[in-house]
Design a protein around this motif. Sequence first.
Motif, PDB file in Angstrom:
ATOM      1  N   UNK A 178       0.845  -1.178   0.000  1.00  0.00           N
ATOM      2  CA  UNK A 178       0.000   0.000   0.000  1.00  0.00           C
ATOM      3  C   UNK A 178       0.883   1.231   0.000  1.00  0.00           C
ATOM      4  N   UNK A 179       0.480   2.215  -0.775  1.00  0.00           N
ATOM      5  CA  UNK A 179       1.258   3.441  -0.914  1.00  0.00           C
ATOM      6  C   UNK A 179       0.396   4.611  -0.470  1.00  0.00           C
ATOM      7  N   UNK A 180       0.911   5.457   0.407  1.00  0.00           N
ATOM      8  CA  UNK A 180       0.088   6.517   0.999  1.00  0.00           C
ATOM      9  C   UNK A 180      -0.245   7.619   0.001  1.00  0.00           C
ATOM     10  N   UNK A 186      -0.875  11.017   4.366  1.00  0.00           N
ATOM     11  CA  UNK A 186      -1.213  10.416   5.654  1.00  0.00           C
ATOM     12  C   UNK A 186      -2.302   9.360   5.548  1.00  0.00           C
ATOM     13  N   UNK A 187      -2.814   9.115   4.346  1.00  0.00           N
ATOM     14  CA  UNK A 187      -3.928   8.168   4.197  1.00  0.00           C
ATOM     15  C   UNK A 187      -3.520   7.022   3.278  1.00  0.00           C
ATOM     16  N   UNK A 188      -4.186   5.899   3.454  1.00  0.00           N
ATOM     17  CA  UNK A 188      -4.006   4.735   2.580  1.00  0.00           C
ATOM     18  C   UNK A 188      -5.169   3.791   2.810  1.00  0.00           C
ATOM     19  N   UNK A 189      -5.414   2.941   1.822  1.00  0.00           N
ATOM     20  CA  UNK A 189      -6.477   1.957   1.936  1.00  0.00           C
ATOM     21  C   UNK A 189      -7.878   2.505   1.783  1.00  0.00           C
ATOM     22  N   UNK A 338      -6.145  19.277 -11.623  1.00  0.00           N
ATOM     23  CA  UNK A 338      -5.189  19.123 -10.536  1.00  0.00           C
ATOM     24  C   UNK A 338      -4.715  17.678 -10.488  1.00  0.00           C
ATOM     25  N   UNK A 339      -3.448  17.462 -10.783  1.00  0.00           N
ATOM     26  CA  UNK A 339      -2.908  16.102 -10.693  1.00  0.00           C
ATOM     27  C   UNK A 339      -2.848  15.627  -9.251  1.00  0.00           C
ATOM     28  N   UNK A 340      -2.788  16.555  -8.306  1.00  0.00           N
ATOM     29  CA  UNK A 340      -2.819  16.174  -6.891  1.00  0.00           C
ATOM     30  C   UNK A 340      -4.120  15.468  -6.550  1.00  0.00           C
ATOM     31  N   UNK A 341      -5.226  15.971  -7.073  1.00  0.00           N
ATOM     32  CA  UNK A 341      -6.532  15.388  -6.778  1.00  0.00           C
ATOM     33  C   UNK A 341      -6.859  14.212  -7.687  1.00  0.00           C
ATOM     34  N   UNK A 342      -6.489  14.304  -8.956  1.00  0.00           N
ATOM     35  CA  UNK A 342      -6.918  13.311  -9.950  1.00  0.00           C
ATOM     36  C   UNK A 342      -5.992  12.100 -10.009  1.00  0.00           C
ATOM     37  N   UNK A 343      -4.707  12.328  -9.779  1.00  0.00           N
ATOM     38  CA  UNK A 343      -3.733  11.240  -9.861  1.00  0.00           C
ATOM     39  C   UNK A 343      -3.008  10.998  -8.539  1.00  0.00           C
ATOM     40  N   UNK A 344      -3.414  11.685  -7.472  1.00  0.00           N
ATOM     41  CA  UNK A 344      -2.775  11.542  -6.154  1.00  0.00           C
ATOM     42  C   UNK A 344      -1.273  11.779  -6.264  1.00  0.00           C
ATOM     43  N   UNK A 345      -0.919  12.780  -7.063  1.00  0.00           N
ATOM     44  CA  UNK A 345       0.476  13.095  -7.365  1.00  0.00           C
ATOM     45  C   UNK A 345       1.127  13.797  -6.181  1.00  0.00           C
ATOM     46  N   UNK A 346       2.402  13.486  -5.957  1.00  0.00           N
ATOM     47  CA  UNK A 346       3.222  14.166  -4.952  1.00  0.00           C
ATOM     48  C   UNK A 346       4.371  14.846  -5.678  1.00  0.00           C
ATOM     49  N   UNK A 347       4.320  16.169  -5.777  1.00  0.00           N
ATOM     50  CA  UNK A 347       5.313  16.913  -6.552  1.00  0.00           C
ATOM     51  C   UNK A 347       6.557  17.179  -5.712  1.00  0.00           C
TER      52      UNK A 347
END
Length: 642
Positions: A178-180, A186-189, A338-347
């Motif tokens: 699992x990847x946060x 801070x979230x996963x699952x 927003x790739x942060x919202x759509x792809x859960x991207x971490x820049x």
Amino acid sequence: MRGSAPVRAGAGSGCGERRGAPATQAVFAFPAGFIMITPAFELTQDPDFLTVKIRVPYARASEFDIYFEGEDFKFYAKPYFLRLTLPGRIVEDGREKASYNTDEGTFTIQLPKEIPGQYFEGLDMLTSLLAPKKSRSAKPLVEEMDTAASAELSEENEEEFDWEMEQIPYEESPPPLQHPYGFGNLRSGVFQRLQDELSDVIDIKDPDQTPAEERRRRRLAAEAAKFEPDHYLADFFEDEAIKHLLKYKPWWIDAHKKMTALQGESHQEHDSPAFVVFSEEEREQMRKFTNKSFLLDKRSRRHVYLGLIDILLAYCYEIRVNEGDKNVESSWNIRKLSATLCWLESFSSIHDVLVSFGRRVLCYPLYRHFELVTRAFSDTVVILQLGKAAVLKCLLDIHKIFMESDPAYILNDLFITDYCIWIQKVKSKKLAALCESLQKSTLSKSHVGLELEELEAAAVLVQEEEKALKAAGTVSKQQLLCSESETSDSEESSSTSSSETEGSDSDEQESSTSEDGEINSFQGTLQEERTAPLIDCNGLRQGTAALAMEVGDGKSKVSLQSTTPPGKLIEELEMQIQSAMRLSEQPEGLATAGCISQEQEENPVPEPDRFSEDAAGKGNFLEVSPKPNPLLFLCSTNEDED
């Protein structure tokens, strides 16, 4: 009014009082089962006072308690209770005042500042103000018990150790796959429980099993596949709608102008709450948030700040293209861009955020123009310059949009709610540093990696070629029109000359018409004889001589062939003429002769073989020449009489 202990205003209060309590502590005793209601409140300030306005409808104005000292403020009026942790210190010095408006049901309390002229930052951050004051005790969180007592207890609970137990080699179990993700990773699952809503919220499949590097690779591949050069070039050349959208001014433009003007006048920095006003609905949103703290390391904090820029960029685009109005596509626009919202991207850098946003604007929404990317970039800078109040106002609007869109509310739980709480506690200096770094960043068309400059150059060349071909076609058309006009002029001149020639010819023809009248009438009689055999007065067919006419090289040759002598031929001709004249006196013959004569006048040019019979015919006829000649008769060949 006392600040060191609960202040009792009015008689018969149902609240408990502890006048012997320490000066730093206020104790309120509530009945069993009592439910406290947090009232609506608002804080304002001037150089000397902090003003707290509390709305408590249906409360008994004669019974209320107020406590304040340092950074603590407490208010109680059954059934309302308010506890605030202030951003600055207040003091009791006899200048404090309190009043109650019975019509509005509001308390207004003025509290003196400990340091006159001090500016209290973040008075609009209601969630942060409602948070309880942190414990300043140095007492360790884990306290060790008495050594002797603990040893005695451990000996009593100690069991005999089995030395013959089976030994199993230790094997390190792999961590769960699992990847946060989410705010601060801070979230996963989460999406394992929400598989049905997954495809409607984000673009990545199975995010719990996909590492960050794989998410980025898939995102770039999806953007490259989605990019449509025709759509981009259409918006690039036909940009009337784009220019209209670029003229729109959202609310933060006017607020920034006011802030800049005020800073120029006083040469002092002012916080944005003077220019950013929260509505009552937004205040209610903040009061409903549950205050919490976030344990973020340095790397997580960096991801949170960069994710904030990404979300604000998408929001600025949405506000501009819809000119401040909300519609059913608003939620889709924000989360898709927003790739942060759509792809859960971490820049990892601001440049990566700008490149991602630019690519997504040029691939997904209705309006795909690079100027919209740069304008959203500048709008985000303005919002950050206004301070965290402006950022919070934007986040509250996003929270409301997602809350009204199913199932986008999941993104509120993962990101937006935590951002709304976190931003209220962020120091303004850090936000200003983030804004400065964003201002220094640049984004060009070559950075997005979609070959925009090459597409534009090729399209411009094609457009120029089309213009050149169009211009050449116009010139050739003009030349054709000129040649046609010249031809028509020449035709008119030739027709004029021909009309003059025809006029002269008509004069000559009129003079010759009178001379040839008798001949034409005689020819009409002969034309009748072409179609009918020559019959004498006794009704017997007469033998005729053959008169042949040959035409060659514009000259006519006439040869008379007859088996009879010339004198006899003349006699026979006279007899035939007389018989023809007798036939012409009849009505039918007269009509036939008249029609033939009229036909000759209308068609003076001879028609070859008009009256010739087929190959098996018994006679040949001589055509009349263009100029009437009385010597040319129709002669029939000698035929065998039946």
